[in-house]
Scaffold this active site. Structure first.
Site, PDB file in Angstrom:
ATOM      1  CG  ASP A   1     -56.431  18.804 -31.316  1.00  0.00           C
ATOM      2  OD1 ASP A   1     -56.751  18.906 -32.516  1.00  0.00           O
ATOM      3  OD2 ASP A   1     -55.552  18.031 -30.909  1.00  0.00           O
TER       4      ASP A   1
ATOM      5  CG  HIS B   1     -61.375  12.951 -36.161  1.00  0.00           C
ATOM      6  ND1 HIS B   1     -61.770  11.867 -36.925  1.00  0.00           N
ATOM      7  CD2 HIS B   1     -61.349  14.008 -37.009  1.00  0.00           C
ATOM      8  CE1 HIS B   1     -61.962  12.247 -38.174  1.00  0.00           C
ATOM      9  NE2 HIS B   1     -61.720  13.538 -38.262  1.00  0.00           N
ATOM     10  CG  ASP B   2     -58.468  15.306 -31.589  1.00  0.00           C
ATOM     11  OD1 ASP B   2     -57.945  16.389 -31.929  1.00  0.00           O
ATOM     12  OD2 ASP B   2     -58.101  14.208 -32.059  1.00  0.00           O
TER      13      ASP B   2
ATOM     14  CG  ASP C   1     -52.693  18.274 -33.462  1.00  0.00           C
ATOM     15  OD1 ASP C   1     -52.515  18.088 -34.690  1.00  0.00           O
ATOM     16  OD2 ASP C   1     -53.652  17.790 -32.830  1.00  0.00           O
TER      17      ASP C   1
HETATM   18  O1  RIB Z   1     -57.275  12.618 -38.318  1.00  0.00           O
HETATM   19  C1  RIB Z   1     -57.821  13.364 -37.270  1.00  0.00           C
HETATM   20  C2  RIB Z   1     -56.766  13.852 -36.343  1.00  0.00           C
HETATM   21  O2  RIB Z   1     -55.828  14.672 -37.042  1.00  0.00           O
HETATM   22  C3  RIB Z   1     -57.317  14.745 -35.219  1.00  0.00           C
HETATM   23  O3  RIB Z   1     -56.529  14.614 -34.075  1.00  0.00           O
HETATM   24  C4  RIB Z   1     -57.191  16.121 -35.788  1.00  0.00           C
HETATM   25  O4  RIB Z   1     -57.079  17.132 -34.786  1.00  0.00           O
HETATM   26  C5  RIB Z   1     -55.895  16.008 -36.541  1.00  0.00           C
HETATM   27  O5  RIB Z   1     -54.837  16.204 -35.619  1.00  0.00           O
HETATM   28 CA    CA Z   2     -55.651  16.603 -32.998  1.00  0.00          CA
END
Ligand code: RIB
Ligand code: CA
Length: 316
Positions: free
Chosen positions: A19, A245-246, A14
């Site tokens: 991402d 994160h991703d 997303d």
């Molecule tokens: O909490 C982090 C996640 O939420 C990641 O995937 C960020 O892109 C959002 O989608």
């Molecule tokens: Ca994401």
């Protein structure tokens, strides 16, 4: 190792800044063979996610025929909640405006396309789910035989033993579609979870983002996205760095030894008014049924070095 010998991977995403970074990492990883991309509403609306995904693939120089497949525009059992703050900046890519893309989206729906990919080569395909789990859950529900044919699902989501980032109890991807998250987490057995427990322990230094931003080509664009995203994250957290994160979830596929894993049982709270979307993981004594492996430790320096090295490779 060239890509043709990499581990087959599809990514459900997303975009969203992290991402976008995850996609750049996947396309620069000789350890991986990215077979296609599916999109889901999350950080921004589905039309914005689709726009961003196509443009990021262009930025990365992805093959023109790499499958790009649109998916669900909201959660599977509730109405979509719009984020109340621009975590990913104006337009969802850190305020960076990429040129319009001519990429065409695949005719199939993401749910059915993912199932077809899994069934085409049983036991070989990894699915990295880095947005709300709406598409993945619908695949598990509509095509259970396909879900069972996946080699594994690596999920970016949840916060088992640390605070959430959307509510005190819930991380964004799980909060955005809790019923989907529960369905996927309980679908086991080949589910690995990369949650805030480790992404928040692998903070990217702002100086590294600035170094990237000074480079040419897609390296500089990625740096500018990270710089905006990182400033917003650090303004909220007060920390000296920020999670990507991703990108850590995709690195868990290309470099699994960057993380320490523990097996356990997990589910997602869906009925709570205060705890909705919370990941409830039971890693206690063995002998209990186990449906997931959860990342519980991370080589933060190793991840930051990998991120900088692979993104720098896009400098021209
Ligand atoms: O909490 C982090 C996640 O939420 C990641 O995937 C960020 O892109 C959002 O989608
Ligand atoms: Ca994401």
């Amino acid at each position: 190792m060239d890509r043709a010998h990499g581990s087959p991977l599809v990514i459900d995403c997303d975009p969203g800044v992290d991402d976008a970074i995850a996609l750049l990492m996947a396309l620069a990883a000789p350890e991986l063979d990215l077979r296609g991309l599916t999109t889901v509403a999350g950080n921004v609306s589905l039309p914005e996610v689709n726009r961003n995904a196509a443009r990021v693939l262009d930025l990365a120089g992805a093959p023109d025929d790499l499958p790009l497949v649109s998916g669900l525009d909201g959660p599977i059992a509730r109405t979509r909640r719009v984020r109340d703050e621009p975590v990913h900046g104006e337009g969802g890519l850190g305020g960076v405006h990429l040129p319009p893309s001519k990429r065409r989206f695949h005719d199939a729906h993401a749910v059915d396309w993912l199932a077809a990919q899994a069934l085409a080569e049983p036991g070989t395909l990894t699915l990295a789910a880095i947005g709300p789990l709406s598409n993945v859950a619908m695949m598990v529900r509509r095509h259970p035989e396909a879900a069972a044919a996946l080699r594994e699902v690596v999920v970016m989501g949840g916060a088992a033993f640390v605070q959430g980032n959307t509510t005190p109890a819930a991380e964004f991807n799980f909060f955005a579609d809790p019923e989907a998250a529960r369905l996927v987490v309980e679908s086991g057995p080949a589910v690995r979870i990369v949650g805030l427990d480790v992404t928040r322990a692998a903070l990217f230094p702002p100086q590294a983002a600035e170094r990237l931003a000074s480079m040419s080509g897609a390296a500089g664009v990625a740096g500018r996205m990270l710089d905006d995203y990182g400033r917003r994250a650090q303004a909220r957290s007060g920390l000296a760095g920020f999670p990507v994160h991703d990108a850590l979830a995709v690195s868990a596929v290309s470099h699994p030894r960057l993380l320490g894993w523990e097996a356990g049982q997990a589910t997602v709270e869906c009925a709570g008014t205060i705890t909705c979307g919370a990941l409830v993981a039971d890693l206690r004594s063995p002998g209990r049924p186990r449906n997931i492996r959860m990342a519980c430790s991370v080589d933060a320096e190793g991840f930051a070095a990998l991120l900088s090295e692979r993104l720098s490779g896009y400098a021209r």
